[in-house]
Motif scaffolding. Structure first.
Motif, PDB file in Angstrom:
ATOM      1  N   GLU A   1       0.815  -1.214   0.000  1.00  0.00           N
ATOM      2  CA  GLU A   1       0.000   0.000   0.000  1.00  0.00           C
ATOM      3  C   GLU A   1       0.852   1.269   0.000  1.00  0.00           C
ATOM      4  OE1 GLU A   1      -0.174  -1.994   4.087  1.00  0.00           O
ATOM      5  OE2 GLU A   1      -0.545  -2.613   2.040  1.00  0.00           O
ATOM      6  N   ASP A   2       2.126   1.171   0.394  1.00  0.00           N
ATOM      7  CA  ASP A   2       3.027   2.323   0.355  1.00  0.00           C
ATOM      8  C   ASP A   2       3.302   2.785  -1.077  1.00  0.00           C
ATOM      9  OD1 ASP A   2       3.264   2.202   3.118  1.00  0.00           O
ATOM     10  OD2 ASP A   2       5.161   1.103   3.066  1.00  0.00           O
TER      11      ASP A   2
ATOM     12  N   ILE B   1      -2.298  -3.216  -4.206  1.00  0.00           N
ATOM     13  CA  ILE B   1      -3.276  -3.844  -3.330  1.00  0.00           C
ATOM     14  C   ILE B   1      -2.557  -4.909  -2.503  1.00  0.00           C
ATOM     15  CG2 ILE B   1      -5.375  -5.221  -3.241  1.00  0.00           C
ATOM     16  CD1 ILE B   1      -6.111  -3.932  -5.949  1.00  0.00           C
ATOM     17  N   PRO B   2      -2.679  -4.842  -1.186  1.00  0.00           N
ATOM     18  CA  PRO B   2      -1.988  -5.840  -0.366  1.00  0.00           C
ATOM     19  C   PRO B   2      -2.624  -7.214  -0.537  1.00  0.00           C
ATOM     20  CG  PRO B   2      -3.336  -4.424   1.018  1.00  0.00           C
ATOM     21  CD  PRO B   2      -3.418  -3.873  -0.384  1.00  0.00           C
TER      22      PRO B   2
ATOM     23  N   ARG C   1       4.604 -14.399   2.126  1.00  0.00           N
ATOM     24  CA  ARG C   1       5.443 -15.221   2.996  1.00  0.00           C
ATOM     25  C   ARG C   1       6.496 -14.396   3.711  1.00  0.00           C
ATOM     26  NH1 ARG C   1       7.382 -19.731  -0.996  1.00  0.00           N
ATOM     27  NH2 ARG C   1       7.220 -17.991  -2.401  1.00  0.00           N
ATOM     28  N   THR C   2       6.896 -13.293   3.113  1.00  0.00           N
ATOM     29  CA  THR C   2       7.909 -12.436   3.723  1.00  0.00           C
ATOM     30  C   THR C   2       7.376 -11.017   3.797  1.00  0.00           C
ATOM     31  OG1 THR C   2       8.916 -11.938   1.588  1.00  0.00           O
ATOM     32  CG2 THR C   2       9.804 -13.825   2.796  1.00  0.00           C
ATOM     33  N   PRO C   3       7.931 -10.204   4.687  1.00  0.00           N
ATOM     34  CA  PRO C   3       7.466  -8.821   4.777  1.00  0.00           C
ATOM     35  C   PRO C   3       7.905  -8.012   3.560  1.00  0.00           C
ATOM     36  CG  PRO C   3       9.354  -9.154   6.196  1.00  0.00           C
ATOM     37  CD  PRO C   3       8.977 -10.505   5.654  1.00  0.00           C
ATOM     38  N   GLY C   4       7.168  -6.970   3.275  1.00  0.00           N
ATOM     39  CA  GLY C   4       7.573  -6.058   2.217  1.00  0.00           C
ATOM     40  C   GLY C   4       7.050  -6.424   0.848  1.00  0.00           C
ATOM     41  N   LEU C   5       7.647  -5.768  -0.138  1.00  0.00           N
ATOM     42  CA  LEU C   5       7.253  -6.004  -1.526  1.00  0.00           C
ATOM     43  C   LEU C   5       7.888  -7.280  -2.056  1.00  0.00           C
ATOM     44  CD1 LEU C   5       7.698  -2.452  -3.089  1.00  0.00           C
ATOM     45  CD2 LEU C   5       5.590  -3.525  -2.304  1.00  0.00           C
ATOM     46  N   ARG C   6       7.247  -7.840  -3.060  1.00  0.00           N
ATOM     47  CA  ARG C   6       7.839  -8.962  -3.773  1.00  0.00           C
ATOM     48  C   ARG C   6       8.866  -8.418  -4.754  1.00  0.00           C
ATOM     49  NH1 ARG C   6       2.020 -10.638  -4.060  1.00  0.00           N
ATOM     50  NH2 ARG C   6       1.839 -12.350  -2.582  1.00  0.00           N
ATOM     51  N   ARG C   7       9.806  -9.244  -5.139  1.00  0.00           N
ATOM     52  CA  ARG C   7      10.814  -8.826  -6.113  1.00  0.00           C
ATOM     53  C   ARG C   7      10.167  -8.410  -7.426  1.00  0.00           C
ATOM     54  NH1 ARG C   7      14.970 -13.786  -4.948  1.00  0.00           N
ATOM     55  NH2 ARG C   7      16.103 -12.799  -3.230  1.00  0.00           N
TER      56      ARG C   7
END
Length: 117
Positions: free
Chosen positions: A20-21, A25-26, A31-37
């Protein structure tokens, strides 16, 4: 260029961003925090494979344009952007000069627009 340090820096900055930053859309299945690659690659307008290689320390030195695009995609501060350019041995491009005045001919054209169909 220290590829391991660059990889760690990119990974750290990617993990601190939320979808959302950056206007995404979240998803519920992260599985991991943050954005995907893949999301960072799309935001930076580079291929996912190239971003993955950068983050794994397997890519050659990125161009100034790629570094600038990554800085924008990862929402880096000016200090972080400078650090990213230092890590990649690239020179940060100067901010383009912005003209704040309108030439008289352009002003006349703009003034006449309301009279056109």
């Amino acid at each position: 260029m220290d590829t391991a340090e660059l990889a760690a820096f990119l990974r750290n900055r990617r993990e601190r961003l939320r979808p959302e930053d950056v206007g995404l859309i979240p998803g519920s299945s992260r599985r991991t925090p943050g954005l995907r690659r893949e999301e960072v690659a799309v935001l930076a307008h580079i291929s996912t494979e190239y971003y993955v290689r950068l983050e794994q320390g397997r890519a050659p030195r990125p161009s100034v344009e790629v570094v600038s695009a990554l800085a924008r995609a990862l929402r880096l501060t000016p200090g972080e952007t400078d650090h990213l350019h230092d890590l990649t041995d690239t020179v940060r491009p100067r901010d383009p000069l912005v003209c704040r005045t309108v030439r008289p001919g352009i002003r006349t054209l703009l003034d006449r627009l309301p009279d056109t169909a």
